[in-house]
Each structure stands twice: as structure tokens, then as C-alpha cells.
Design an enzyme around this catalytic site. Sequence first.
Site, PDB file in Angstrom:
ATOM      1  N   HIS A 104     -11.181   1.824   3.738  1.00 41.64           N
ATOM      2  CA  HIS A 104     -10.594   2.506   2.586  1.00 41.64           C
ATOM      3  C   HIS A 104     -11.578   2.833   1.474  1.00 41.64           C
ATOM      4  O   HIS A 104     -11.188   2.965   0.312  1.00 41.64           O
ATOM      5  CB  HIS A 104      -9.435   1.674   2.034  1.00 41.64           C
ATOM      6  CG  HIS A 104      -8.200   1.785   2.860  1.00 41.64           C
ATOM      7  ND1 HIS A 104      -6.943   1.426   2.398  1.00 41.64           N
ATOM      8  CD2 HIS A 104      -8.003   2.228   4.123  1.00 41.64           C
ATOM      9  CE1 HIS A 104      -6.050   1.636   3.345  1.00 41.64           C
ATOM     10  NE2 HIS A 104      -6.682   2.121   4.406  1.00 41.64           N
TER      11      HIS A 104
ATOM     12  N   TRP B 221       0.837  -1.192   0.000  1.00 37.76           N
ATOM     13  CA  TRP B 221       0.000   0.000   0.000  1.00 37.76           C
ATOM     14  C   TRP B 221       0.869   1.237   0.000  1.00 37.76           C
ATOM     15  O   TRP B 221       1.812   1.351   0.785  1.00 37.76           O
ATOM     16  CB  TRP B 221      -0.911   0.045   1.235  1.00 37.76           C
ATOM     17  CG  TRP B 221      -1.627   1.354   1.350  1.00 37.76           C
ATOM     18  CD1 TRP B 221      -2.684   1.782   0.600  1.00 37.76           C
ATOM     19  CD2 TRP B 221      -1.286   2.436   2.222  1.00 37.76           C
ATOM     20  NE1 TRP B 221      -3.043   3.061   0.965  1.00 37.76           N
ATOM     21  CE2 TRP B 221      -2.202   3.496   1.972  1.00 37.76           C
ATOM     22  CE3 TRP B 221      -0.315   2.613   3.204  1.00 37.76           C
ATOM     23  CZ2 TRP B 221      -2.154   4.699   2.650  1.00 37.76           C
ATOM     24  CZ3 TRP B 221      -0.268   3.826   3.895  1.00 37.76           C
ATOM     25  CH2 TRP B 221      -1.187   4.847   3.617  1.00 37.76           C
TER      26      TRP B 221
ATOM     27  N   ASP C  57      -6.254  -4.168  11.329  1.00 36.03           N
ATOM     28  CA  ASP C  57      -5.496  -2.961  11.012  1.00 36.03           C
ATOM     29  C   ASP C  57      -6.185  -1.759  11.660  1.00 36.03           C
ATOM     30  O   ASP C  57      -7.055  -1.134  11.068  1.00 36.03           O
ATOM     31  CB  ASP C  57      -5.411  -2.782   9.492  1.00 36.03           C
ATOM     32  CG  ASP C  57      -4.544  -1.597   9.095  1.00 36.03           C
ATOM     33  OD1 ASP C  57      -3.936  -0.975   9.992  1.00 36.03           O
ATOM     34  OD2 ASP C  57      -4.479  -1.280   7.898  1.00 36.03           O
TER      35      ASP C  57
ATOM     36  N   HIS D 197      -8.470  -6.625   5.406  1.00 35.10           N
ATOM     37  CA  HIS D 197      -8.017  -5.819   6.542  1.00 35.10           C
ATOM     38  C   HIS D 197      -9.241  -5.363   7.324  1.00 35.10           C
ATOM     39  O   HIS D 197     -10.077  -4.619   6.800  1.00 35.10           O
ATOM     40  CB  HIS D 197      -7.210  -4.610   6.074  1.00 35.10           C
ATOM     41  CG  HIS D 197      -5.772  -4.913   5.827  1.00 35.10           C
ATOM     42  ND1 HIS D 197      -4.810  -3.941   5.677  1.00 35.10           N
ATOM     43  CD2 HIS D 197      -5.116  -6.099   5.731  1.00 35.10           C
ATOM     44  CE1 HIS D 197      -3.628  -4.508   5.491  1.00 35.10           C
ATOM     45  NE2 HIS D 197      -3.789  -5.815   5.513  1.00 35.10           N
TER      46      HIS D 197
ATOM     47  N   ASP E 296     -11.182   6.985   7.117  1.00 35.13           N
ATOM     48  CA  ASP E 296     -10.307   5.876   7.496  1.00 35.13           C
ATOM     49  C   ASP E 296      -9.651   6.164   8.836  1.00 35.13           C
ATOM     50  O   ASP E 296      -8.448   6.413   8.930  1.00 35.13           O
ATOM     51  CB  ASP E 296      -9.244   5.668   6.409  1.00 35.13           C
ATOM     52  CG  ASP E 296      -8.315   4.512   6.731  1.00 35.13           C
ATOM     53  OD1 ASP E 296      -8.778   3.546   7.344  1.00 35.13           O
ATOM     54  OD2 ASP E 296      -7.133   4.588   6.364  1.00 35.13           O
TER      55      ASP E 296
ATOM     56  N   LYS F 123      -7.076   2.785  -1.594  1.00 34.96           N
ATOM     57  CA  LYS F 123      -7.583   3.710  -0.580  1.00 34.96           C
ATOM     58  C   LYS F 123      -8.286   4.867  -1.275  1.00 34.96           C
ATOM     59  O   LYS F 123      -7.930   5.227  -2.399  1.00 34.96           O
ATOM     60  CB  LYS F 123      -6.444   4.236   0.295  1.00 34.96           C
ATOM     61  CG  LYS F 123      -6.908   4.946   1.559  1.00 34.96           C
ATOM     62  CD  LYS F 123      -5.743   5.243   2.496  1.00 34.96           C
ATOM     63  CE  LYS F 123      -6.241   5.872   3.797  1.00 34.96           C
ATOM     64  NZ  LYS F 123      -5.136   6.132   4.729  1.00 34.96           N
TER      65      LYS F 123
ATOM     66  N   ASP G 241      -9.492   4.184  11.503  1.00 32.08           N
ATOM     67  CA  ASP G 241      -8.836   3.026  12.116  1.00 32.08           C
ATOM     68  C   ASP G 241      -9.187   2.839  13.584  1.00 32.08           C
ATOM     69  O   ASP G 241      -8.317   2.629  14.422  1.00 32.08           O
ATOM     70  CB  ASP G 241      -7.317   3.114  11.945  1.00 32.08           C
ATOM     71  CG  ASP G 241      -6.902   2.906  10.497  1.00 32.08           C
ATOM     72  OD1 ASP G 241      -7.163   1.818   9.971  1.00 32.08           O
ATOM     73  OD2 ASP G 241      -6.337   3.830   9.884  1.00 32.08           O
TER      74      ASP G 241
ATOM     75  N   ASP H 189      -9.645  -3.305   2.469  1.00 28.42           N
ATOM     76  CA  ASP H 189      -9.566  -2.731   3.807  1.00 28.42           C
ATOM     77  C   ASP H 189     -10.895  -2.059   4.112  1.00 28.42           C
ATOM     78  O   ASP H 189     -11.372  -1.217   3.348  1.00 28.42           O
ATOM     79  CB  ASP H 189      -8.417  -1.716   3.877  1.00 28.42           C
ATOM     80  CG  ASP H 189      -8.190  -1.172   5.275  1.00 28.42           C
ATOM     81  OD1 ASP H 189      -9.137  -0.591   5.850  1.00 28.42           O
ATOM     82  OD2 ASP H 189      -7.069  -1.305   5.790  1.00 28.42           O
TER      83      ASP H 189
ATOM     84  N   GLU I 265      -3.365  -3.069  -2.114  1.00 27.68           N
ATOM     85  CA  GLU I 265      -4.376  -2.359  -1.327  1.00 27.68           C
ATOM     86  C   GLU I 265      -4.669  -0.975  -1.878  1.00 27.68           C
ATOM     87  O   GLU I 265      -3.769  -0.193  -2.160  1.00 27.68           O
ATOM     88  CB  GLU I 265      -3.906  -2.237   0.129  1.00 27.68           C
ATOM     89  CG  GLU I 265      -4.925  -1.562   1.029  1.00 27.68           C
ATOM     90  CD  GLU I 265      -4.440  -1.476   2.473  1.00 27.68           C
ATOM     91  OE1 GLU I 265      -5.280  -1.209   3.344  1.00 27.68           O
ATOM     92  OE2 GLU I 265      -3.235  -1.661   2.715  1.00 27.68           O
TER      93      GLU I 265
END
Length: 420
Positions: free
Chosen positions: A264, A184, A328, A288, A296, A227, A298, A261, A225
Site C-alpha cells: 500500500h 480499510w 493478504d 499485512h 498493489d 493505501k 497482491d 500493508d 489501514e
Amino acid sequence: MYDVNKGYELAKEFYAQYGIDVDKAMEIANATPISMHCWQGDDVLGLEQKEDAALSGGIQTTGNYPGRATNGEELRQDIETAMKYIPGELKLNLHANYQEADTFVDRDAIEPKHFDKWVNWAVEKGIGLDFNPTYFGHPKGENGTLTAADEEVRKFWIEHGIRSRQIGEYFYKKTGKPCVINHWTPDGDKEVPIDTIGPRQRLKDSYDQIFEATKDVQGVIDGIESKVFGIGLESYTAGSHEFCMGYVMKANKDHIIMTLDTGHYHPTEVVSAKLASVYTFSDHVLLHVSRPIRWDSDHVVSFDEETRAIMEELVRMDKLKDTYIATDFFDASINRIAAWVIGMRNTRKAILAALLQPVDKMKELEAAGDVSARLAFKEEFKAAPFALVWDYYCEKENAKKGLEWLDEVRKYEKDVLSKR
């Protein structure tokens, strides 16, 4: 204190009336590997021998909770502590900036030996290691990494990718378990650039060079990956979903797969709705698991609707065994070990809950056109006595049921983390 065995027997009786084998569900959930991300323990700063270590490249960690790990020994100790309360098969996911060299080694010069402490630890614990090139938090990433117009800079990052795949092979040979590498890059622009195709052509060429130079590497699976955006890179990301999916499909190589993810995508997009489309054309996916809140961000994985929907989709497609699952998230506003335990347990919990559904029966109803009954079944199992099975499973795996782990984590914070 309730009798966990009695509760389990009652739950088994409930599920049995729908033809669900609870013991088999626990067995499958327990054997499904989840790759635990190392970077929750130190706020993604890494272990490079640099005094100015800081995040960049659209990543931001919020919070300054005390007790952050400051070296490899502390980080491994914290990971081991968290793992005691996380049931099931585990791997550890490392970023390249977690090298442990005696003196500073730049990212285009990293070697397997710089990760020997992690390898020896993993072998001792009997777990596998996954890996990630670190295309952020570096002065040479200010104007792009694999998309950089400066060919010397791009060459630096291509070499980093090459060495990362070689390190992945080393992990595989030492642990005996395949190494999943996630590629990524945050490369993008705060505004929409005039030249939108040039960076993507360079990104494609960079990936091509990395994989060609390491075509003989064994035991490595590579996720690509995408995003939507990063902080300071809001308008344009070279590695968009369309780009990454296009690259994976065009490459048509067994080891190159799509990374999905959960944080993302646009807020109205969900990974659970993408899985079937990707699996129509691919045999494997790298997942993820995170929790975005409007972007994003997290956050710690929750046992929420989308996490459950993802695992339900994998079970219904019979693709759980083909999906490489990794967490993640990085939350520095709470006890970092509690964050690991909560997020990892919720990921495993969602897998087990998905396995405790009458999938065959619901497919049968759907095929017969009885969509009313299909909906009735789906809704009924939202209130099934899943918690009784989960508690029994955690106790069976010596991972503490319910919230019994919380006081022990608090004690560890008092005895260890608070003294750092």
C-alpha cells in the site's frame, strides 16, 4: 532422499559457533500466529446471497484458474487442505462478505449468528478468527463509504463498522482468542478533488462514531489501514498513510493500532523502513504481508528481500511478539491452494530465518563502532544453511518438507477442484 536429521545437526553446528540456539528459534517461529486470509480461495467474491457479486472499490483479481470455491463448505475444505502444509500457529482472517445467512442480509444488518458456521469450525480446529468490515463490492459504495457526502449512505457504512466490531467480540468470546479487525476503505478519486479535507473529516468522524458506539466491546484489536491508490482511484485516497497514522496517534487507545500493508505504498517505499518509527509511538502493529509488483497487485508472498527485511527488523527490535501478522494476497492465475501454501510458508520461513541471525553480536559490533564487521556478519548470513533447519522444522510439524506437499495439492486439484 537426504537425511533431514543429519542436515539439521550440521546446521545446528554451524549456527552454534555464532551462539544461535536453533531449537529456541524454531520454538518462537512456531508459536508466532499468522492469520491466513480466507479470500484467496474464492477471488474475494464472498458468500453473500447475491447473484451479482463482483469486486469494486479499486480492487482487481487477475486470472480465472479453475476450481474456485463457490460456497462456505468448499472454502473451508480448501482452507483445511492448505493448512495441512503450513506449519505453526494459525488464525483465520474473514471479511464481512463471507457471512452465511439463509437469505440476503445487507451489511448494515449482519449479526454474529451469520458467522456461526465459521465460529463452530474455528472452535473445532482450535484456532482464532480475525475480521474485516467489507467497504467494497457494494452498490452503496460507488460514491464513497465512510467518507460519503450522502449522510444516509455514510450512516449505512458506519452501522456496518459498528456491527463488525460486535461480531469481533463474538469471535473472541467463542474462540477465547483476541480478534484483530482491520478497517480499510478504498474511498478516493480518479482525479485530485478540489475539496481534499472534507472526505477526510468525514472519515475521521465515521471512525469516531464506530468506536464510540462500541466502546464497551472486549477482546478486539483494531487496525487502521492506509493505501496509496486503487484502480479508478489513482489520484486521491482519503485514508492515506498520513491520515491513518494521524488517526491512530490522536486516538491514543490501546486497541487502535496502525496497519502496515506491504503493497500500500509507493514502489520506492518499504514497510521494513517504517516499523521502527511506528513502534517508537505505538506498542503494537498489524502487518499485512503481500507482494506488490509496481502497484498493489497482491501477488503471492515471496521469500524475497523485503519480506525477510521486515521480519529481521521485527526480531532486531524485539517486536515480533507485539506484531499481529496476517497475509493478504489473491492470485487467481494459479492453483489457489498452492498460492496459500507458498505464501504462508514463505511468511513463516522469513520469521524463522530472521530468528537465526546473531542479532546480539551485530548490535554489539555496531555499538562498538565496528561497522565493517557488522556488514560482514549481515552478508555472511545470507548464505547460512537455513534450508536445512526449515526442512527439519516442517517435518517436525508434520507439514511436509521441501516440495513434498506439491504432489498432494495436485492430487486434491484432480480429485476435488477439477470437479467443481
